[in-house]
Scaffold this motif. Sequence first.
Motif, PDB file in Angstrom:
ATOM      1  N   ASP A   1      17.500  -9.928  -1.881  1.00 26.73           N
ATOM      2  CA  ASP A   1      16.223 -10.482  -1.432  1.00 26.73           C
ATOM      3  C   ASP A   1      15.488 -11.061  -2.629  1.00 26.73           C
ATOM      4  N   SER A   2      14.395 -11.769  -2.346  1.00 25.85           N
ATOM      5  CA  SER A   2      13.566 -12.308  -3.422  1.00 25.85           C
ATOM      6  C   SER A   2      12.115 -11.936  -3.177  1.00 25.85           C
ATOM      7  N   CYS A   3      11.307 -12.195  -4.154  1.00 24.57           N
ATOM      8  CA  CYS A   3       9.894 -11.810  -4.097  1.00 24.57           C
ATOM      9  C   CYS A   3       9.159 -12.415  -2.919  1.00 24.57           C
ATOM     10  N   CYS A   4       9.551 -13.639  -2.523  1.00 26.26           N
ATOM     11  CA  CYS A   4       8.680 -14.432  -1.654  1.00 26.26           C
ATOM     12  C   CYS A   4       9.363 -14.955  -0.398  1.00 26.26           C
ATOM     13  N   ASN A   5      10.461 -14.325  -0.023  1.00 22.25           N
ATOM     14  CA  ASN A   5      11.124 -14.677   1.223  1.00 22.25           C
ATOM     15  C   ASN A   5      10.147 -14.477   2.375  1.00 22.25           C
ATOM     16  N   PRO A   6       9.824 -15.519   3.153  1.00 27.67           N
ATOM     17  CA  PRO A   6       8.811 -15.389   4.203  1.00 27.67           C
ATOM     18  C   PRO A   6       9.184 -14.403   5.300  1.00 27.67           C
ATOM     19  N   LEU A   7      10.476 -14.059   5.407  1.00 27.73           N
ATOM     20  CA  LEU A   7      10.914 -13.130   6.438  1.00 27.73           C
ATOM     21  C   LEU A   7      10.922 -11.674   5.963  1.00 27.73           C
ATOM     22  N   SER A   8      10.730 -11.467   4.665  1.00 29.89           N
ATOM     23  CA  SER A   8      10.779 -10.101   4.145  1.00 29.89           C
ATOM     24  C   SER A   8       9.564  -9.813   3.267  1.00 29.89           C
ATOM     25  N   MET A   9       9.683 -10.041   1.962  1.00 29.47           N
ATOM     26  CA  MET A   9       8.566  -9.720   1.080  1.00 29.47           C
ATOM     27  C   MET A   9       7.336 -10.588   1.369  1.00 29.47           C
ATOM     28  N   GLY A  10       7.567 -11.820   1.745  1.00 24.14           N
ATOM     29  CA  GLY A  10       6.446 -12.679   2.121  1.00 24.14           C
ATOM     30  C   GLY A  10       5.728 -12.152   3.345  1.00 24.14           C
ATOM     31  N   ARG A  11       6.489 -11.608   4.268  1.00 24.69           N
ATOM     32  CA  ARG A  11       5.897 -11.020   5.475  1.00 24.69           C
ATOM     33  C   ARG A  11       5.090  -9.769   5.135  1.00 24.69           C
ATOM     34  N   VAL A  12       5.610  -8.950   4.220  1.00 26.68           N
ATOM     35  CA  VAL A  12       4.884  -7.759   3.789  1.00 26.68           C
ATOM     36  C   VAL A  12       3.571  -8.152   3.123  1.00 26.68           C
ATOM     37  N   LYS A  13       3.625  -9.157   2.271  1.00 26.95           N
ATOM     38  CA  LYS A  13       2.409  -9.620   1.601  1.00 26.95           C
ATOM     39  C   LYS A  13       1.375 -10.089   2.610  1.00 26.95           C
ATOM     40  N   LYS A  14       1.808 -10.847   3.592  1.00 30.20           N
ATOM     41  CA  LYS A  14       0.890 -11.343   4.620  1.00 30.20           C
ATOM     42  C   LYS A  14       0.277 -10.191   5.408  1.00 30.20           C
ATOM     43  N   LEU A  15       1.083  -9.190   5.735  1.00 27.15           N
ATOM     44  CA  LEU A  15       0.586  -8.038   6.475  1.00 27.15           C
ATOM     45  C   LEU A  15      -0.458  -7.272   5.671  1.00 27.15           C
ATOM     46  N   LEU A  16      -0.201  -7.054   4.395  1.00 24.39           N
ATOM     47  CA  LEU A  16      -1.169  -6.359   3.540  1.00 24.39           C
ATOM     48  C   LEU A  16      -2.489  -7.124   3.477  1.00 24.39           C
ATOM     49  N   MET A  17      -2.404  -8.440   3.356  1.00 25.17           N
ATOM     50  CA  MET A  17      -3.606  -9.257   3.258  1.00 25.17           C
ATOM     51  C   MET A  17      -4.367  -9.297   4.585  1.00 25.17           C
ATOM     52  N   THR A  18      -3.653  -9.109   5.686  1.00 23.00           N
ATOM     53  CA  THR A  18      -4.305  -9.073   6.999  1.00 23.00           C
ATOM     54  C   THR A  18      -4.995  -7.740   7.230  1.00 23.00           C
ATOM     55  N   GLU A  19      -4.355  -6.648   6.823  1.00 24.42           N
ATOM     56  CA  GLU A  19      -4.857  -5.314   7.128  1.00 24.42           C
ATOM     57  C   GLU A  19      -5.884  -4.794   6.132  1.00 24.42           C
ATOM     58  N   ILE A  20      -5.871  -5.313   4.908  1.00 18.60           N
ATOM     59  CA  ILE A  20      -6.797  -4.818   3.882  1.00 18.60           C
ATOM     60  C   ILE A  20      -7.696  -5.974   3.461  1.00 18.60           C
ATOM     61  N   PRO A  21      -8.940  -5.977   3.884  1.00 21.32           N
ATOM     62  CA  PRO A  21      -9.834  -7.104   3.582  1.00 21.32           C
ATOM     63  C   PRO A  21      -9.958  -7.366   2.079  1.00 21.32           C
ATOM     64  N   ASN A  22      -9.851  -8.632   1.727  1.00 24.01           N
ATOM     65  CA  ASN A  22     -10.072  -9.105   0.345  1.00 24.01           C
ATOM     66  C   ASN A  22      -9.074  -8.530  -0.667  1.00 24.01           C
ATOM     67  N   VAL A  23      -7.939  -8.051  -0.194  1.00 25.06           N
ATOM     68  CA  VAL A  23      -6.952  -7.482  -1.121  1.00 25.06           C
ATOM     69  C   VAL A  23      -6.266  -8.610  -1.893  1.00 25.06           C
ATOM     70  N   TYR A  24      -5.900  -8.292  -3.123  1.00 23.65           N
ATOM     71  CA  TYR A  24      -5.092  -9.198  -3.939  1.00 23.65           C
ATOM     72  C   TYR A  24      -3.683  -8.628  -4.000  1.00 23.65           C
ATOM     73  N   VAL A  25      -2.674  -9.441  -3.713  1.00 24.76           N
ATOM     74  CA  VAL A  25      -1.281  -8.984  -3.714  1.00 24.76           C
ATOM     75  C   VAL A  25      -0.469  -9.850  -4.674  1.00 24.76           C
ATOM     76  N   HIS A  26       0.166  -9.204  -5.613  1.00 21.81           N
ATOM     77  CA  HIS A  26       1.058  -9.873  -6.562  1.00 21.81           C
ATOM     78  C   HIS A  26       2.484  -9.435  -6.252  1.00 21.81           C
ATOM     79  N   SER A  27       3.280 -10.343  -5.716  1.00 17.66           N
ATOM     80  CA  SER A  27       4.688 -10.061  -5.443  1.00 17.66           C
ATOM     81  C   SER A  27       5.503 -10.530  -6.645  1.00 17.66           C
TER      82      SER A  27
END
Length: 267
Positions: free
Chosen positions: A3-29
């Motif tokens: 996998d890679s850091c920013c695959n939209p189906l895996s790590m990218g999806r996790v990043k999006k979920l974190l940003m949706t569930e935690i207001p104003n969170v900063y995520v560095h993949s």
Amino acid sequence: MGDSCCNPLSMGRVKKLLMTEIPNVYVHSLMLGDSFVTDTEHGFFANMNDLVAEACQKIESDENLKNGYNAIGFSQGGLFVRAIAQRCPNPPMKTLISFGGPQQGVYGFPYCPGEKHTCDLVRHLLNYGAYVSFVQNKVVQAQYWHDPYQKDDYIDKNIFLADLNNERQINQSYNENLAKLENFVTVKFLRDHMIEPKESAWFGYYPRDNTSVIVPLEESELFTKQLTGLKKLAEANRLKFESIDGDHLQIPHDVFVNQFINKYLKN
């Protein structure tokens, strides 16, 4: 791995979920290397010590993380982020969540989520000799290959896990840095067919010369001889054992949100 850091189906999806569930969170993949392709390749072929050093530099240079951060690692990434916590205390890691991380290593390679030729090459090299120098320095999986029937070779020749677990010599800073975590959350998948043994995710492992039983963390030398900071974390109720009823990295959306994001990351 695979996998890679920013695959939209895996790590990218996790990043999006974190940003949706935690207001104003900063995520560095973290991307290791200079491209998504290189990042994926580094899941198989690299020196993990070099990758940890690169990751630490990227984290330290990110102004958004200077006051501390939470870290999540998936599969071998869970072991990888523990190395960051132990070796790179600045900026401080607060909560570490390891999903199915092989914290005590693996003894088996049942299936491989990557290109067939890559997986076949890794298997070939592991069969050739996991503790041969050039394999150790090039194959990521060899660097946490923990053969209970070659325990002395593992301790003497493993370049990553044996050092991280203080099995060769004690690096007291590793203990102190790990013990500073606010929470260390280790997640085991109850039907894991990728990590062998699956108990490695909770620091359980085979004893020397035996693969028929598992020694739990509390009975292992990592704990009883305080080779890591795990005992201090456990005594302070900051070492958490979570489980998911599924195969490797099968995490239902509601479980990820309620059992992990809401419980450990919203603070």
